[in-house]
Motif scaffolding. Structure first.
Motif, PDB file in Angstrom:
ATOM      1  N   LEU A   1       0.821  -1.206   0.000  1.00  0.00           N
ATOM      2  CA  LEU A   1       0.000   0.000   0.000  1.00  0.00           C
ATOM      3  C   LEU A   1       0.857   1.259   0.000  1.00  0.00           C
ATOM      4  N   SER A   2       1.968   1.218   0.688  1.00  0.00           N
ATOM      5  CA  SER A   2       2.865   2.386   0.711  1.00  0.00           C
ATOM      6  C   SER A   2       3.385   2.695  -0.691  1.00  0.00           C
ATOM      7  N   ALA A   3       3.571   1.649  -1.497  1.00  0.00           N
ATOM      8  CA  ALA A   3       4.067   1.843  -2.855  1.00  0.00           C
ATOM      9  C   ALA A   3       3.043   2.544  -3.753  1.00  0.00           C
ATOM     10  N   LEU A   4       1.778   2.566  -3.333  1.00  0.00           N
ATOM     11  CA  LEU A   4       0.734   3.208  -4.138  1.00  0.00           C
ATOM     12  C   LEU A   4       0.674   4.714  -3.929  1.00  0.00           C
ATOM     13  N   ARG A   5       1.446   5.227  -2.989  1.00  0.00           N
ATOM     14  CA  ARG A   5       1.324   6.641  -2.610  1.00  0.00           C
ATOM     15  C   ARG A   5       1.558   7.584  -3.796  1.00  0.00           C
TER      16      ARG A   5
ATOM     17  N   LEU B   1      -5.669   4.150   6.194  1.00  0.00           N
ATOM     18  CA  LEU B   1      -5.555   2.695   6.145  1.00  0.00           C
ATOM     19  C   LEU B   1      -4.199   2.236   6.656  1.00  0.00           C
ATOM     20  N   LEU B   2      -3.142   2.929   6.271  1.00  0.00           N
ATOM     21  CA  LEU B   2      -1.803   2.577   6.743  1.00  0.00           C
ATOM     22  C   LEU B   2      -1.692   2.758   8.257  1.00  0.00           C
ATOM     23  N   ALA B   3      -2.330   3.802   8.770  1.00  0.00           N
ATOM     24  CA  ALA B   3      -2.310   4.026  10.216  1.00  0.00           C
ATOM     25  C   ALA B   3      -3.056   2.920  10.948  1.00  0.00           C
ATOM     26  N   GLU B   4      -4.166   2.459  10.368  1.00  0.00           N
ATOM     27  CA  GLU B   4      -4.919   1.370  10.990  1.00  0.00           C
ATOM     28  C   GLU B   4      -4.101   0.088  10.987  1.00  0.00           C
ATOM     29  N   ILE B   5      -3.430  -0.187   9.873  1.00  0.00           N
ATOM     30  CA  ILE B   5      -2.577  -1.371   9.792  1.00  0.00           C
ATOM     31  C   ILE B   5      -1.474  -1.302  10.839  1.00  0.00           C
ATOM     32  N   GLN B   6      -0.861  -0.138  10.975  1.00  0.00           N
ATOM     33  CA  GLN B   6       0.209   0.031  11.952  1.00  0.00           C
ATOM     34  C   GLN B   6      -0.302  -0.175  13.367  1.00  0.00           C
TER      35      GLN B   6
ATOM     36  N   HIS C   1     -10.631  -8.272   5.286  1.00  0.00           N
ATOM     37  CA  HIS C   1     -11.375  -7.166   4.679  1.00  0.00           C
ATOM     38  C   HIS C   1     -10.648  -6.647   3.441  1.00  0.00           C
ATOM     39  N   LEU C   2      -9.337  -6.435   3.557  1.00  0.00           N
ATOM     40  CA  LEU C   2      -8.552  -5.967   2.419  1.00  0.00           C
ATOM     41  C   LEU C   2      -8.568  -6.980   1.278  1.00  0.00           C
ATOM     42  N   LEU C   3      -8.446  -8.259   1.620  1.00  0.00           N
ATOM     43  CA  LEU C   3      -8.421  -9.297   0.595  1.00  0.00           C
ATOM     44  C   LEU C   3      -9.759  -9.381  -0.129  1.00  0.00           C
ATOM     45  N   ARG C   4     -10.844  -9.358   0.617  1.00  0.00           N
ATOM     46  CA  ARG C   4     -12.161  -9.453  -0.008  1.00  0.00           C
ATOM     47  C   ARG C   4     -12.462  -8.243  -0.882  1.00  0.00           C
ATOM     48  N   ASP C   5     -12.053  -7.070  -0.435  1.00  0.00           N
ATOM     49  CA  ASP C   5     -12.297  -5.856  -1.217  1.00  0.00           C
ATOM     50  C   ASP C   5     -11.469  -5.820  -2.498  1.00  0.00           C
ATOM     51  N   ALA C   6     -10.417  -6.623  -2.557  1.00  0.00           N
ATOM     52  CA  ALA C   6      -9.567  -6.638  -3.747  1.00  0.00           C
ATOM     53  C   ALA C   6     -10.184  -7.422  -4.892  1.00  0.00           C
ATOM     54  N   GLY C   7     -11.283  -8.123  -4.632  1.00  0.00           N
ATOM     55  CA  GLY C   7     -11.919  -8.931  -5.668  1.00  0.00           C
ATOM     56  C   GLY C   7     -12.940  -8.145  -6.467  1.00  0.00           C
TER      57      GLY C   7
ATOM     58  N   ARG D   1     -12.583 -13.005  -7.851  1.00  0.00           N
ATOM     59  CA  ARG D   1     -11.228 -13.542  -7.681  1.00  0.00           C
ATOM     60  C   ARG D   1     -10.449 -12.507  -6.893  1.00  0.00           C
ATOM     61  N   CYS D   2      -9.981 -12.889  -5.713  1.00  0.00           N
ATOM     62  CA  CYS D   2      -9.367 -11.926  -4.790  1.00  0.00           C
ATOM     63  C   CYS D   2      -7.874 -12.199  -4.660  1.00  0.00           C
ATOM     64  N   ASN D   3      -7.092 -11.113  -4.754  1.00  0.00           N
ATOM     65  CA  ASN D   3      -5.652 -11.255  -4.601  1.00  0.00           C
ATOM     66  C   ASN D   3      -5.072  -9.917  -4.192  1.00  0.00           C
ATOM     67  N   LEU D   4      -4.073  -9.940  -3.310  1.00  0.00           N
ATOM     68  CA  LEU D   4      -3.367  -8.743  -2.884  1.00  0.00           C
ATOM     69  C   LEU D   4      -1.873  -8.884  -3.192  1.00  0.00           C
TER      70      LEU D   4
END
Length: 250
Positions: free
Chosen positions: A71-75, A88-93, A170-176, A247-250
């Motif tokens: 996700l940081s690479a998407l900045r 989102l990054l703050a929540e992950i941290q 949640h992140l994985l499911r939203d990626a589909g 089809r879900c993938n991260l």
């Protein structure tokens, strides 16, 4: 629509199993009847067992680190909402730090001699009966609010794991990207050409009375629909079936 999920690797399969156990634990812990709390206790020990066998804590922390890096690479990408990404990054941290600072999951529960004794007795068929463990029977006779308070105290050490795991899924499911598909004569096949996914999600109309059997690897996705007859034995469906597939993938 009824949702069925198929994990494409053992890591995701373990996360889905843990999620299922947490859902069951929360449901029965909210009940007031002693039988509900008995199931909650059994589920609590099931969670401890699966976390010990699969080292879920380490796997979840590794996943959190991978997601944070990706996700940081998407900045710098155009069209990315920086504010949403930072949240989102703050929540992950936050959830990652809470889990990393906890140590071994549920260690305080293992150190509780009474819980350890009960855990050993529950694995024996009927071993937690009043005859075998009167202290457990006495606990079940306590007022519902007292038992609920105990359960909340025992569940609390597992909550950092639950929050981290829920965020990953949640992140994985939203990626589909869910799309409508058609299973000709009850079967659907999709060639992948070497691309692999982590999770497949299948939605089916409940009025059809059918369910999917899914298999997948990096070459092909295969979905076969079946129905249950009066003996509850699955029977292949031999008609076209409309469904949705993500089809879900991260």
């Amino acid at each position: 629509m009824i949702l069925y999920e198929y994990p494409c690797n053992e890591r995701v399969r373990t996360l889905l199993r843990v999620e299922y156990l947490f859902d069951r634990l929360f449901f029965f812990a909210q009940g007031e009847d002693a039988h509900c709390h008995q199931i909650a206790m059994t589920t609590l020990f099931d969670l401890l067992d699966i976390c010990e066998r699969a080292d879920v804590r380490t796997a979840v922390l590794q996943d959190m680190d991978r997601h944070r890096s990706a996700l940081s690479a998407l900045r710098e990408h155009p069209g990315v909402d920086g504010v949403t990404l930072d949240k989102l990054l703050a929540e992950i941290q936050s959830v990652s730090a809470a889990l990393a600072g906890q140590g071994r999951i549920g260690q305080c529960l293992r150190d509780n001699e009474w819980l350890a004794s009960l855990r050993g007795r529950i694995t024996v068929p009927g071993g937690s009966s009043p005859v075998d463990m009167p202290s457990y029977y006495s606990w079940q006779l306590k007022p519902a609010d007292a038992r609920t308070a105990d359960l909340r105290g025992w569940i609390e050490p597992l909550m950092p794991l639950h929050r981290a795991m829920a965020l990953i899924l949640h992140l994985l499911r939203d990626a589909g990207d869910a799309r409508d598909q058609l299973a000709s004569q009850g079967a659907y096949q999709e060639m992948l050409g070497g691309k692999s996914f982590q999770l497949l999600r299948v939605w089916v109309d409940p009025s059809l009375g059918i369910f999917p059997e899914v298999s997948a690897n990096k070459y092909v996705i295969w979905v076969r629909f079946s129905a249950q007859d009066n003996t509850i034995k699955p029977q292949p469906v031999n008609r076209d079936v409309a469904f949705r597939l993500a089809r879900c993938n991260l």
